[in-house]
Motif scaffolding. Structure first.
Motif, short mmCIF file in Angstrom:
data_model
loop_
_atom_site.label_atom_id
_atom_site.label_comp_id
_atom_site.label_asym_id
_atom_site.label_seq_id
_atom_site.Cartn_x
_atom_site.Cartn_y
_atom_site.Cartn_z
N CYS A 148 0.83 -1.22 0.00
CA CYS A 148 0.00 0.00 0.00
C CYS A 148 0.86 1.26 0.00
O CYS A 148 0.53 2.25 -0.66
N GLY A 149 1.99 1.23 0.73
CA GLY A 149 2.90 2.38 0.73
C GLY A 149 3.50 2.62 -0.64
O GLY A 149 3.58 3.76 -1.10
N ALA A 150 3.90 1.57 -1.32
CA ALA A 150 4.44 1.71 -2.67
C ALA A 150 3.38 2.22 -3.63
O ALA A 150 3.64 3.08 -4.48
N PHE A 151 2.17 1.70 -3.50
CA PHE A 151 1.07 2.15 -4.34
C PHE A 151 0.78 3.64 -4.10
O PHE A 151 0.62 4.40 -5.05
N ALA A 152 0.74 4.05 -2.84
CA ALA A 152 0.49 5.46 -2.51
C ALA A 152 1.61 6.35 -3.05
O ALA A 152 1.35 7.44 -3.58
N PHE A 153 2.86 5.90 -2.91
CA PHE A 153 3.99 6.67 -3.44
C PHE A 153 3.86 6.84 -4.94
O PHE A 153 4.09 7.92 -5.48
N SER A 154 3.47 5.78 -5.63
CA SER A 154 3.29 5.83 -7.09
C SER A 154 2.17 6.79 -7.47
O SER A 154 2.31 7.61 -8.38
N LEU A 155 1.04 6.70 -6.75
CA LEU A 155 -0.08 7.60 -7.05
C LEU A 155 0.27 9.05 -6.78
O LEU A 155 -0.11 9.95 -7.55
N LEU A 156 1.00 9.30 -5.68
CA LEU A 156 1.40 10.67 -5.36
C LEU A 156 2.24 11.26 -6.48
O LEU A 156 2.05 12.41 -6.88
N GLY A 157 3.16 10.47 -7.02
CA GLY A 157 3.99 10.94 -8.13
C GLY A 157 3.16 11.26 -9.36
O GLY A 157 3.38 12.27 -10.04
N GLN A 158 2.18 10.41 -9.66
CA GLN A 158 1.31 10.67 -10.81
C GLN A 158 0.47 11.91 -10.58
O GLN A 158 0.28 12.71 -11.50
N TRP A 159 -0.06 12.09 -9.38
CA TRP A 159 -0.88 13.27 -9.09
C TRP A 159 -0.05 14.54 -9.22
O TRP A 159 -0.53 15.56 -9.74
N ARG A 160 1.19 14.51 -8.77
CA ARG A 160 2.06 15.70 -8.88
C ARG A 160 2.35 16.03 -10.34
O ARG A 160 2.34 17.19 -10.74
N ARG A 161 2.62 14.99 -11.16
CA ARG A 161 2.89 15.24 -12.58
C ARG A 161 1.64 15.78 -13.28
O ARG A 161 1.73 16.69 -14.11
N THR A 162 0.48 15.25 -12.93
CA THR A 162 -0.77 15.73 -13.55
C THR A 162 -1.06 17.16 -13.14
O THR A 162 -1.46 17.97 -13.97
N ALA A 163 -0.79 17.51 -11.88
CA ALA A 163 -1.01 18.87 -11.41
C ALA A 163 -0.08 19.86 -12.12
O ALA A 163 -0.48 20.97 -12.46
N ARG A 164 1.16 19.46 -12.35
CA ARG A 164 2.12 20.33 -13.05
C ARG A 164 1.70 20.56 -14.50
O ARG A 164 1.88 21.64 -15.04
N LYS A 165 1.17 19.53 -15.13
CA LYS A 165 0.73 19.69 -16.53
C LYS A 165 -0.46 20.64 -16.63
O LYS A 165 -0.60 21.35 -17.62
N ARG A 166 -1.32 20.65 -15.62
CA ARG A 166 -2.47 21.56 -15.64
C ARG A 166 -2.05 23.01 -15.43
O ARG A 166 -2.71 23.92 -15.92
N ASP A 167 -0.98 23.21 -14.65
CA ASP A 167 -0.54 24.58 -14.35
C ASP A 167 0.13 25.19 -15.51
O ASP A 167 0.27 25.55 -16.42
#
Length: 167
Positions: A148-167
């Protein structure tokens, strides 16, 4: 010296192992990023550096033994099938070392450490039926926390990249 689960010596060894593993990950990442060496070259250097460390650890644990003579005697006592398995394992370990070196070149030390933990988790899950072992609820819980920690770390990285693309 008792290394049983829950003993102070066991916790001390676990803490020392954790400190060595984390510092190794950070040092590997620093060397991988600051070197012109290829992933294969870095993997070879890392594995060569492990030989004197392993011999030193052996001498500390068994001061009466000579590691090279003991190793040579052990190898002479193996049959052809065991030597073939040992050689295959060594080759696969070298390939895995190259993979880790390449990962350190393109990913963060944290990401590689998490991937390594997932690798260990998968190995544990596969070894349970292979060796007929049983896992306790605590062990299953630890594996779930790891995954679950690895999954959360992976999702956090994807969310950060998606947020940067929107900005």
């Amino acid at each position: 010296l008792s290394l049983d689960t829950g003993s102070p010596a066991g916790y001390a060894w676990a803490a020392a192992n954790l400190a060595a593993f984390v510092s190794n990950s950070v040092i590997d990442k620093m060397f991988m990023c600051s070197s012109d060496q290829s992933a294969t070259g870095m993997a070879m250097l890392t594995q060569l550096f492990s030989i004197p460390v392993t011999l030193a650890q052996y001498l500390v644990l068994r001061p009466d033994a000579t590691p090279l003579a003991t190793t040579a005697g052990l190898l002479r006592g193996l049959d052809a099938a065991s030597l073939a398995v040992l050689a295959t394992t060594a080759c696969l370990a070298a390939l895995l070392g190259r993979c880790y070196a390449r990962c350190y070149m393109v990913a963060s030390a944290t990401a590689v450490t998490i991937a390594g933990n997932i690798n260990r988790g998968v190995a544990i899950v596969l070894s349970v039926p292979l060796f007929g072992a049983r896992m306790t609820i605590t062990q299953v819980g630890g594996l779930l926390v790891c995954v679950c920690g690895a999954f959360a770390f992976s999702l956090l990285g994807q969310w950060r990249r998606t947020a940067r693309k929107r900005d």
